[in-house]
Design an enzyme around this catalytic site. Sequence first.
Site, PDB file in Angstrom:
ATOM      1  N   ARG A 147       0.858  -1.180   0.000  1.00  0.00           N
ATOM      2  CA  ARG A 147       0.000   0.000   0.000  1.00  0.00           C
ATOM      3  C   ARG A 147       0.891   1.225   0.000  1.00  0.00           C
ATOM      4  NH1 ARG A 147      -2.996   2.180   5.255  1.00  0.00           N
ATOM      5  NH2 ARG A 147      -0.968   3.237   5.395  1.00  0.00           N
ATOM      6  N   TYR A 159      -2.741  11.394   6.102  1.00  0.00           N
ATOM      7  CA  TYR A 159      -2.887  10.015   6.572  1.00  0.00           C
ATOM      8  C   TYR A 159      -1.862   9.112   5.902  1.00  0.00           C
ATOM      9  CZ  TYR A 159      -3.867   5.286   6.924  1.00  0.00           C
ATOM     10  OH  TYR A 159      -3.672   3.959   7.161  1.00  0.00           O
ATOM     11  N   ASP A 210      -5.104   3.871   0.072  1.00  0.00           N
ATOM     12  CA  ASP A 210      -6.169   4.079   1.054  1.00  0.00           C
ATOM     13  C   ASP A 210      -6.553   5.566   1.072  1.00  0.00           C
ATOM     14  OD1 ASP A 210      -6.505   2.975   4.539  1.00  0.00           O
ATOM     15  OD2 ASP A 210      -7.855   4.103   3.230  1.00  0.00           O
ATOM     16  N   HIS A 212      -8.936   6.762   2.836  1.00  0.00           N
ATOM     17  CA  HIS A 212      -9.302   6.970   4.249  1.00  0.00           C
ATOM     18  C   HIS A 212     -10.567   7.815   4.433  1.00  0.00           C
ATOM     19  CE1 HIS A 212      -7.860   6.670   8.500  1.00  0.00           C
ATOM     20  NE2 HIS A 212      -7.336   5.585   7.969  1.00  0.00           N
ATOM     21  N   GLU A 236      -8.997   1.892  -1.458  1.00  0.00           N
ATOM     22  CA  GLU A 236      -9.687   1.596  -0.196  1.00  0.00           C
ATOM     23  C   GLU A 236     -10.336   2.821   0.422  1.00  0.00           C
ATOM     24  OE1 GLU A 236      -6.943   0.117   2.695  1.00  0.00           O
ATOM     25  OE2 GLU A 236      -8.330   0.382   4.355  1.00  0.00           O
ATOM     26  N   GLU A 262     -13.054  -1.669   7.163  1.00  0.00           N
ATOM     27  CA  GLU A 262     -12.302  -1.840   8.419  1.00  0.00           C
ATOM     28  C   GLU A 262     -13.060  -1.273   9.602  1.00  0.00           C
ATOM     29  OE1 GLU A 262      -8.790   0.392   7.176  1.00  0.00           O
ATOM     30  OE2 GLU A 262      -9.193   1.772   8.815  1.00  0.00           O
ATOM     31  N   ARG A 283     -13.261  -5.504   4.103  1.00  0.00           N
ATOM     32  CA  ARG A 283     -12.121  -5.326   5.009  1.00  0.00           C
ATOM     33  C   ARG A 283     -12.455  -5.668   6.461  1.00  0.00           C
ATOM     34  NH1 ARG A 283      -7.472  -4.222   5.087  1.00  0.00           N
ATOM     35  NH2 ARG A 283      -7.165  -2.042   5.622  1.00  0.00           N
ATOM     36  N   GLU A 339      -3.945  -7.658   5.406  1.00  0.00           N
ATOM     37  CA  GLU A 339      -3.059  -6.523   5.729  1.00  0.00           C
ATOM     38  C   GLU A 339      -2.150  -6.916   6.875  1.00  0.00           C
ATOM     39  OE1 GLU A 339      -5.091  -3.010   7.003  1.00  0.00           O
ATOM     40  OE2 GLU A 339      -3.301  -1.783   6.962  1.00  0.00           O
ATOM     41  N   TRP A 402     -11.268  11.719   9.167  1.00  0.00           N
ATOM     42  CA  TRP A 402      -9.830  11.421   9.255  1.00  0.00           C
ATOM     43  C   TRP A 402      -9.518  10.120   8.549  1.00  0.00           C
ATOM     44  CZ3 TRP A 402      -6.909   7.439  11.626  1.00  0.00           C
ATOM     45  CH2 TRP A 402      -5.519   7.659  11.508  1.00  0.00           C
TER      46      TRP A 402
HETATM   47  C1  CS2 Z   1      -5.765   2.133   7.959  1.00  0.00           C
HETATM   48  C2  CS2 Z   1      -5.690   1.920   9.440  1.00  0.00           C
HETATM   49  O1  CS2 Z   1      -4.463   0.195   7.708  1.00  0.00           O
HETATM   50  C3  CS2 Z   1      -5.407   0.858   7.245  1.00  0.00           C
HETATM   51  O2  CS2 Z   1      -6.064   0.528   6.249  1.00  0.00           O
HETATM   52  O3  CS2 Z   1      -7.010   2.615   7.543  1.00  0.00           O
HETATM   53  O4  CS2 Z   1      -4.353   1.950   9.805  1.00  0.00           O
HETATM   54  C4  CS2 Z   1      -6.431   2.929  10.274  1.00  0.00           C
HETATM   55  O5  CS2 Z   1      -5.932   4.218  10.021  1.00  0.00           O
HETATM   56  C5  CS2 Z   1      -6.250   2.589  11.726  1.00  0.00           C
HETATM   57  O6  CS2 Z   1      -6.592   1.242  11.907  1.00  0.00           O
HETATM   58  C6  CS2 Z   1      -7.131   3.457  12.606  1.00  0.00           C
HETATM   59  O7  CS2 Z   1      -6.988   3.067  13.943  1.00  0.00           O
HETATM   60 MG    MG Z   2      -7.698   1.693   5.813  1.00  0.00          MG
END
Ligand code: CS2
Ligand code: MG
Length: 402
Positions: A147, A159, A210, A212, A236, A262, A283, A339, A402
Amino acid sequence: MKITDIKVFVTCPGRNFVTVKVYTDEGLTGVGDATLNGRELAAAAYLEEHVVPCLIGRDPRMSEDIWHYLYRGAYWRRGPVTMAAIAGIDTALWDIKAKAANMPLYQLLGGASRTKVLCYTHAQGREIGEAVDAVGERMSQGYKAIRAQVGIPGLPDVYGTGDGTLTNTADDAGLPKEEVWSTTKYLPRIPQLFEEIRAAHGDEIHLLHDAHHRLTPIEAARLGKDLEPFRLFWLEDTVPAENQDGFRLIRQHTTTPLAVGEVFNTIWDCKQLIEEQLIDYIRATCVHAGGPTALRRIMDFAGLHHVRTGCHGAADMSPICLGANLHLDLWAPNFGIQEYSGYSEEMLSVFPHAWSFEDGYMHPGEAVGHGVDFDEEAAAKHPYKRAYLPVNRLEDGTLWHW
Ligand code: CS2
Ligand code: MG
């Protein structure tokens, strides 16, 4: 067999983790992850105050009944705190069940559908050149899927471009750090990043990105189209997914594969996305989706609709969650990718584990149970330290995702 005690541990070997340990009258114990990044004590209190008293004396092998007792019996269903607490208990019960059956958890699920689990990790840089080099470094470590994230000119923090260890984050006052975001500045930068990565490292390496949760559907459609020449493995978290309909518009405009989930904590969060094939990878992960009992249902439901698994595995879920995920990954007929952003030696000192990494693939190991333990003595050296995930604002101050 009866549950004789349940303890909840909050430890901070570089970042906070919440661990559930279930003890039985036959000497077997099981451990589960109930970590909820930035709200760890909420999950711990939910367990200690409201869940533990109800489970003492129950048969730990009745994991399905206990899951529904905690889900339906709470009346107030779903949500990240409830489902992380249920996940901690459920993962520990599957650990005990597999130990009692004297087999690795994946055997209990139906055996292995593959010999190894493809994983991906993170590479980032504040400048494109730095990110390109970081991808090369990960490739030299054997990763087949990476990634890539990059800094955005004019934005101080973005991020995925921090130090990558995802250790506890908070400002000097111990409160959430505030970051600044501009989609206008972000959108043109990402195609540049992947053009340079492909030019430097070729077409074979699987590349992921990602967003985010920060885009609108039409912005995500724009990005997906712009990235098509670089054939990403997935794009993602393009848009916040409470509105599952939002993915319909993205889907209409781009063939870039989409991943989300996630932050999902039940199958209801992704039912429409999966049924309408609005995504390509789900995810959902053990600790946030309610444990193996719930996650394997999501995986099977996804498999009916050409959707593959892509369990979240950042360092803010404990090695117990990763270990349990790997057993589901090895079993799942519609496995996609796992991941693995890695853990520090300090973190791993608290969680002895049987899982292994080799040449871009992982394996849960052949230890009975899920193969991850919890070292209470090591954990006691790392007391909880309040921390938060950052908060994000647009340049005009609007509170953003975020
Ligand atoms: C991120 C995460 O790994 C990812 O895909 O979206 O690291 C995410 O930022 C954290 O799990 C938030 O706690
Ligand atoms: Mg993520």
